[in-house]
Design an enzyme around this catalytic site. Structure first.
Site, mmCIF file in Angstrom:
data_model
loop_
_atom_site.group_PDB
_atom_site.id
_atom_site.type_symbol
_atom_site.label_atom_id
_atom_site.label_comp_id
_atom_site.label_asym_id
_atom_site.label_seq_id
_atom_site.Cartn_x
_atom_site.Cartn_y
_atom_site.Cartn_z
ATOM 1 N N ALA A 8 31.702 2.355 13.876
ATOM 2 C CA ALA A 8 30.390 2.965 13.658
ATOM 3 C C ALA A 8 29.317 1.888 13.594
ATOM 4 O O ALA A 8 28.662 1.693 12.577
ATOM 5 C CB ALA A 8 30.420 3.808 12.395
ATOM 6 N N GLY A 9 29.175 1.149 14.698
ATOM 7 C CA GLY A 9 28.075 0.200 14.829
ATOM 8 C C GLY A 9 26.858 0.965 15.328
ATOM 9 O O GLY A 9 26.677 2.152 15.004
ATOM 10 N N MET A 11 26.020 2.190 18.317
ATOM 11 C CA MET A 11 26.297 3.390 19.129
ATOM 12 C C MET A 11 27.058 4.448 18.344
ATOM 13 O O MET A 11 26.737 5.637 18.419
ATOM 14 C CB MET A 11 27.103 2.991 20.374
ATOM 15 C CG MET A 11 26.321 2.176 21.358
ATOM 16 S SD MET A 11 24.910 3.071 22.031
ATOM 17 C CE MET A 11 25.705 4.090 23.234
ATOM 18 N N GLY A 12 28.075 4.020 17.610
ATOM 19 C CA GLY A 12 28.864 4.983 16.841
ATOM 20 C C GLY A 12 27.986 5.747 15.860
ATOM 21 O O GLY A 12 28.129 6.957 15.686
ATOM 22 N N ASN A 103 31.764 -0.377 26.533
ATOM 23 C CA ASN A 103 31.596 -1.088 27.808
ATOM 24 C C ASN A 103 32.807 -1.946 28.137
ATOM 25 O O ASN A 103 33.546 -2.357 27.242
ATOM 26 C CB ASN A 103 30.377 -2.012 27.729
ATOM 27 C CG ASN A 103 29.088 -1.259 27.961
ATOM 28 O OD1 ASN A 103 29.067 -0.224 28.629
ATOM 29 N ND2 ASN A 103 27.997 -1.787 27.422
ATOM 30 N N LYS A 186 29.257 -0.083 36.001
ATOM 31 C CA LYS A 186 28.553 -0.548 34.791
ATOM 32 C C LYS A 186 29.082 -1.918 34.361
ATOM 33 O O LYS A 186 28.307 -2.814 34.004
ATOM 34 C CB LYS A 186 28.708 0.475 33.665
ATOM 35 C CG LYS A 186 27.779 0.166 32.507
ATOM 36 C CD LYS A 186 27.653 1.283 31.502
ATOM 37 C CE LYS A 186 26.540 0.950 30.517
ATOM 38 N NZ LYS A 186 26.786 1.464 29.182
ATOM 39 N N ASN A 190 27.154 -5.449 34.055
ATOM 40 C CA ASN A 190 27.176 -6.235 32.813
ATOM 41 C C ASN A 190 27.783 -7.623 33.011
ATOM 42 O O ASN A 190 27.416 -8.565 32.310
ATOM 43 C CB ASN A 190 27.953 -5.484 31.724
ATOM 44 C CG ASN A 190 27.129 -4.362 31.119
ATOM 45 O OD1 ASN A 190 25.910 -4.446 31.051
ATOM 46 N ND2 ASN A 190 27.781 -3.286 30.711
ATOM 47 N N SER A 259 23.134 -7.585 25.439
ATOM 48 C CA SER A 259 23.875 -7.650 24.172
ATOM 49 C C SER A 259 24.626 -8.975 23.994
ATOM 50 O O SER A 259 24.749 -9.472 22.880
ATOM 51 C CB SER A 259 24.847 -6.482 24.062
ATOM 52 O OG SER A 259 25.778 -6.539 25.130
HETATM 53 P P1 NAD Z 1 27.713 -3.072 17.432
HETATM 54 O O1 NAD Z 1 27.654 -4.542 17.601
HETATM 55 O O2 NAD Z 1 26.505 -2.389 16.895
HETATM 56 O O3 NAD Z 1 28.940 -2.703 16.501
HETATM 57 C C1 NAD Z 1 30.242 -3.060 16.846
HETATM 58 C C2 NAD Z 1 30.992 -3.405 15.562
HETATM 59 O O4 NAD Z 1 30.483 -4.629 15.022
HETATM 60 C C3 NAD Z 1 30.883 -2.356 14.471
HETATM 61 O O5 NAD Z 1 32.126 -2.242 13.828
HETATM 62 C C4 NAD Z 1 29.840 -2.952 13.551
HETATM 63 O O6 NAD Z 1 29.931 -2.519 12.227
HETATM 64 C C5 NAD Z 1 30.163 -4.433 13.649
HETATM 65 N N1 NAD Z 1 28.995 -5.218 13.242
HETATM 66 C C6 NAD Z 1 27.774 -5.224 13.818
HETATM 67 N N2 NAD Z 1 26.945 -6.070 13.151
HETATM 68 C C7 NAD Z 1 27.665 -6.593 12.141
HETATM 69 C C8 NAD Z 1 27.379 -7.527 11.093
HETATM 70 N N3 NAD Z 1 26.162 -8.093 10.982
HETATM 71 N N4 NAD Z 1 28.364 -7.845 10.248
HETATM 72 C C9 NAD Z 1 29.593 -7.299 10.349
HETATM 73 N N5 NAD Z 1 29.934 -6.392 11.318
HETATM 74 C C10 NAD Z 1 28.981 -6.057 12.194
HETATM 75 O O7 NAD Z 1 28.194 -2.442 18.817
HETATM 76 P P2 NAD Z 1 27.509 -1.309 19.686
HETATM 77 O O8 NAD Z 1 26.209 -1.803 20.213
HETATM 78 O O9 NAD Z 1 27.548 -0.025 18.939
HETATM 79 O O10 NAD Z 1 28.504 -1.263 20.931
HETATM 80 C C11 NAD Z 1 29.731 -0.547 20.926
HETATM 81 C C12 NAD Z 1 30.199 -0.457 22.374
HETATM 82 O O11 NAD Z 1 29.245 0.315 23.126
HETATM 83 C C13 NAD Z 1 30.273 -1.806 23.089
HETATM 84 O O12 NAD Z 1 31.303 -1.770 24.039
HETATM 85 C C14 NAD Z 1 28.934 -1.905 23.800
HETATM 86 O O13 NAD Z 1 28.982 -2.773 24.914
HETATM 87 C C15 NAD Z 1 28.751 -0.450 24.208
HETATM 88 N N6 NAD Z 1 27.382 -0.014 24.457
HETATM 89 C C16 NAD Z 1 26.374 -0.396 23.616
HETATM 90 C C17 NAD Z 1 25.092 0.080 23.863
HETATM 91 C C18 NAD Z 1 23.940 -0.231 22.925
HETATM 92 O O14 NAD Z 1 22.801 0.099 23.253
HETATM 93 N N7 NAD Z 1 24.160 -0.805 21.762
HETATM 94 C C19 NAD Z 1 24.846 0.912 24.964
HETATM 95 C C20 NAD Z 1 25.908 1.294 25.780
HETATM 96 C C21 NAD Z 1 27.183 0.828 25.509
#
Ligand code: NAD
Length: 310
Positions: A8-9, A11-12, A103, A186, A190, A259
């Site tokens: 649950a970052g 996107m989640g 991705n 995609k 990337n 990213s």
């Molecule tokens: P994210 O970096 O936001 O989160 C991924 C994980 O990292 C999560 O478990 C999150 O809690 C952890 N995290 C993030 N920051 C942290 C911190 N400061 N300390 C500790 N843990 C941390 O990832 P996302 O952007 O949600 O991407 C998830 C997937 O979706 C990836 O494959 C990405 O390439 C893809 N995606 C992202 C986007 C976008 O806009 N963000 C768009 C399309 C696809």
């Protein structure tokens, strides 16, 4: 339908909030302690064009997850996926559907280590999101999801249920006929803009102005194209170059830092092994040399290491 978001970052959380808004019973699962604590104590804050909203969604650490879930939406970074899925094995049984929209190349292979092919949905999404801090995201703009069942044995009724659930949450989901083509398009895109913007320390518009930009792009994409042909996946270098050019306009996404650039700036690991690095791995399988992608992978891992050294 009980839904878990595994990872649950940015996107989640966006997907979790949209599903919760549509009345779906959703649980966020993540390993970032401060993030989970903040969501449980103060809710998930979502900034969008309408303002800021607070969502009270149950949030758990992977080790706390129990019970059964009908659908697990996997949204970790590609390199975190195996470890994360190991931790949530207790909530996955033979009836659970895994939907992965992360991705990169090779996520299907990761999911197949945990469930059978007729439980897997994979795809790509054009939704985007940004983590502003623990428990806080910026979720602007619109997107869509293209996805497909990995196996023709996937139960049609379940497929319709998932499709309807996503669309009731406004996620604009469609079933496509060759999801591998979408994933490779995609991931190919990337594999150019992510490592090159990170290595050159530039945004998308700046990359578009570089005299060597086209040459570097061709070197990466020609190797990916050869590997795609060997894998029997439709792949067009021309289409990916058009997609890149469409982003160069500063008024489009030109000012954006991809990213991988952001991850390295924050001393975080990147998805390189599931982009250029995966092409090197598949190249070996087909006895195809991929020196450009190998070099790019090595350079990004070296930047990761320098970041960790600090
Ligand atoms: P994210 O970096 O936001 O989160 C991924 C994980 O990292 C999560 O478990 C999150 O809690 C952890 N995290 C993030 N920051 C942290 C911190 N400061 N300390 C500790 N843990 C941390 O990832 P996302 O952007 O949600 O991407 C998830 C997937 O979706 C990836 O494959 C990405 O390439 C893809 N995606 C992202 C986007 C976008 O806009 N963000 C768009 C399309 C696809």
């Amino acid at each position: 339908m009980k839904v878990a978001i595994a990872g649950a970052g940015a996107m989640g959380c966006r997907f979790g909030a949209m599903l919760a808004e549509a009345g779906v019973q959703v649980t966020l699962i993540d390993q970032w302690q401060e993030h989970i604590q903040t969501i449980n104590e103060s809710g998930l804050r979502v900034e969008n064009e309408q303002g800021t909203q607070n969502y009270h969604i149950p949030a758990l650490f992977p080790e706390q997850a129990t019970g059964r879930f009908d659908l697990v939406i996997v949204f970790t970074k590609a390199m975190q996926m195996t470890d994360f899925l190991h931790k949530i094995i207790p909530i996955i049984d033979e009836q659970t559907t895994l939907l992965c929209l992360s991705n990169g190349f090779g996520n299907e292979e990761t999911l197949r280590q945990f469930v059978s092919a007729d439980q897997i949905l994979i795809g790509v999404t054009l939704w985007s999101s940004e983590l502003l801090g623990p428990g806080q995201i910026k979720a602007t703009g619109k997107g869509r999801i293209d996805f497909q069942a990995v196996s023709s044995d996937f139960a049609p009724a379940k497929l319709t249920t998932v499709l309807n659930l996503l669309n009731e949450a406004g996620l604009q989901a469609s079933l496509v006929k060759n999801v591998h083509e979408s994933i490779w398009r995609k991931a190919g895109f990337n594999s150019v803009i992510n490592p090159l913007s990170a290595l050159l320390n530039c945004n998308v518009a700046e990359f578009g102005q570089l005299n060597y930009g086209t040459q570097l792009t061709d070197l990466i994409l020609e190797e990916i194209n050869a590997v795609a042909q060997a894998e029997g996946i439709p792949f067009s270098v021309r289409i990916i170059k058009q997609m890149l050019e469409a982003q160069f306009n500063p008024q489009a996404s030109g000012q954006h830092y991809p990213s991988m650039h952001q991850d390295l700036n924050k001393q975080r690991l990147t998805e390189i092994d599931f982009l250029n690095g995966y092409i090197v791995k598949l190249g070996r399988k087909h006895q195809l040399a991929t020196p450009v992608n190998q070099m790019i992978t090595g350079l990004i891992h070296s930047k990761e290491q320098l970041g960790q050294l600090g």
